[in-house]
Scaffold this motif. Structure first.
Motif, mmCIF file in Angstrom:
data_model
loop_
_atom_site.group_PDB
_atom_site.id
_atom_site.type_symbol
_atom_site.label_atom_id
_atom_site.label_comp_id
_atom_site.label_asym_id
_atom_site.label_seq_id
_atom_site.Cartn_x
_atom_site.Cartn_y
_atom_site.Cartn_z
ATOM 1 N N GLY A 2 6.941 46.105 19.196
ATOM 2 C CA GLY A 2 7.342 45.371 18.657
ATOM 3 C C GLY A 2 5.514 44.944 18.041
ATOM 4 N N GLN A 3 5.051 45.160 18.410
ATOM 5 C CA GLN A 3 3.366 44.074 18.618
ATOM 6 C C GLN A 3 2.739 45.418 16.734
ATOM 7 O OE1 GLN A 3 1.508 42.864 20.578
ATOM 8 N NE2 GLN A 3 3.457 43.167 22.153
ATOM 9 N N PHE A 4 3.432 46.488 16.437
ATOM 10 C CA PHE A 4 2.405 46.348 15.527
ATOM 11 C C PHE A 4 3.748 46.466 14.481
ATOM 12 C CE2 PHE A 4 0.948 49.609 18.348
ATOM 13 C CZ PHE A 4 -0.811 48.919 18.674
ATOM 14 N N ASP A 5 4.752 45.375 13.834
ATOM 15 C CA ASP A 5 5.635 45.830 13.553
ATOM 16 C C ASP A 5 5.418 44.586 12.096
ATOM 17 O OD1 ASP A 5 7.401 46.823 14.730
ATOM 18 O OD2 ASP A 5 9.156 44.808 15.277
ATOM 19 N N ASP A 6 4.374 43.902 12.064
ATOM 20 C CA ASP A 6 3.703 42.809 10.951
ATOM 21 C C ASP A 6 2.335 42.412 10.969
ATOM 22 O OD1 ASP A 6 3.984 41.151 8.510
ATOM 23 O OD2 ASP A 6 4.763 39.721 9.080
ATOM 24 N N MET A 7 1.648 44.120 10.127
ATOM 25 C CA MET A 7 0.553 43.740 10.201
ATOM 26 C C MET A 7 -0.232 42.941 9.499
ATOM 27 S SD MET A 7 -0.463 46.055 12.719
ATOM 28 C CE MET A 7 -2.371 46.087 12.003
ATOM 29 N N GLU A 8 0.529 42.948 8.051
ATOM 30 C CA GLU A 8 -0.615 42.302 7.204
ATOM 31 C C GLU A 8 -0.198 40.238 6.744
ATOM 32 O OE1 GLU A 8 0.297 44.201 3.148
ATOM 33 O OE2 GLU A 8 -0.785 45.749 3.927
ATOM 34 N N GLY A 9 1.285 40.105 7.665
ATOM 35 C CA GLY A 9 1.705 39.295 7.658
ATOM 36 C C GLY A 9 1.064 37.438 8.255
ATOM 37 N N ALA A 10 -0.090 38.611 9.096
ATOM 38 C CA ALA A 10 -0.656 37.275 10.013
ATOM 39 C C ALA A 10 -1.563 37.145 9.074
ATOM 40 C CB ALA A 10 -1.028 37.059 11.472
ATOM 41 N N TRP A 55 4.670 52.306 24.870
ATOM 42 C CA TRP A 55 5.887 50.642 25.232
ATOM 43 C C TRP A 55 4.982 49.385 24.031
ATOM 44 C CZ3 TRP A 55 2.605 45.932 26.424
ATOM 45 C CH2 TRP A 55 3.484 44.681 26.652
ATOM 46 N N SER A 56 3.945 49.332 23.953
ATOM 47 C CA SER A 56 3.580 49.277 22.599
ATOM 48 C C SER A 56 4.485 48.952 21.423
ATOM 49 C CB SER A 56 2.313 48.656 22.209
ATOM 50 O OG SER A 56 1.876 50.141 21.801
ATOM 51 N N LEU A 57 4.354 50.061 20.847
ATOM 52 C CA LEU A 57 5.168 50.275 19.657
ATOM 53 C C LEU A 57 6.701 50.245 19.929
ATOM 54 C CD1 LEU A 57 4.782 54.170 18.715
ATOM 55 C CD2 LEU A 57 4.084 51.801 17.847
ATOM 56 N N ARG A 58 7.616 50.300 21.004
ATOM 57 C CA ARG A 58 9.075 49.629 21.478
ATOM 58 C C ARG A 58 8.671 48.194 21.183
ATOM 59 N NH1 ARG A 58 10.559 54.009 25.363
ATOM 60 N NH2 ARG A 58 10.319 56.488 23.839
#
Length: 62
Positions: free
Chosen positions: A29-37, A24-27
């Motif tokens: 978008g929880q892991f889309d932008d790991m380096e942005g923040a 559910w967390s993959l779908r």
């Protein structure tokens, strides 16, 4: 032995529940932008102008 008959289904259920939460967390978008923040916190977006010298500061910035 009778304890295993109870604990094995509970362990399987909890494992499937964890797998479902991960999928559910993959779908969602929880892991889309790991380096942005992590990179965003390093840059200051606020432009600070010295008091009384704002026109001079903005002209020199061009």
């Amino acid at each position: 032995m009778s304890n295993l008959l109870l604990l094995i289904p509970i362990a399987l259920f909890l494992g499937l529940l964890g797998l479902g939460a991960f999928l559910w967390s993959l779908r969602s978008g929880q892991f889309d932008d790991m380096e942005g923040a992590a990179n965003r916190i390093l840059f200051d977006d606020d432009e600070v102008t010295p008091p009384g010298d704002s026109k001079k500061f903005q002209q020199g910035k061009r």
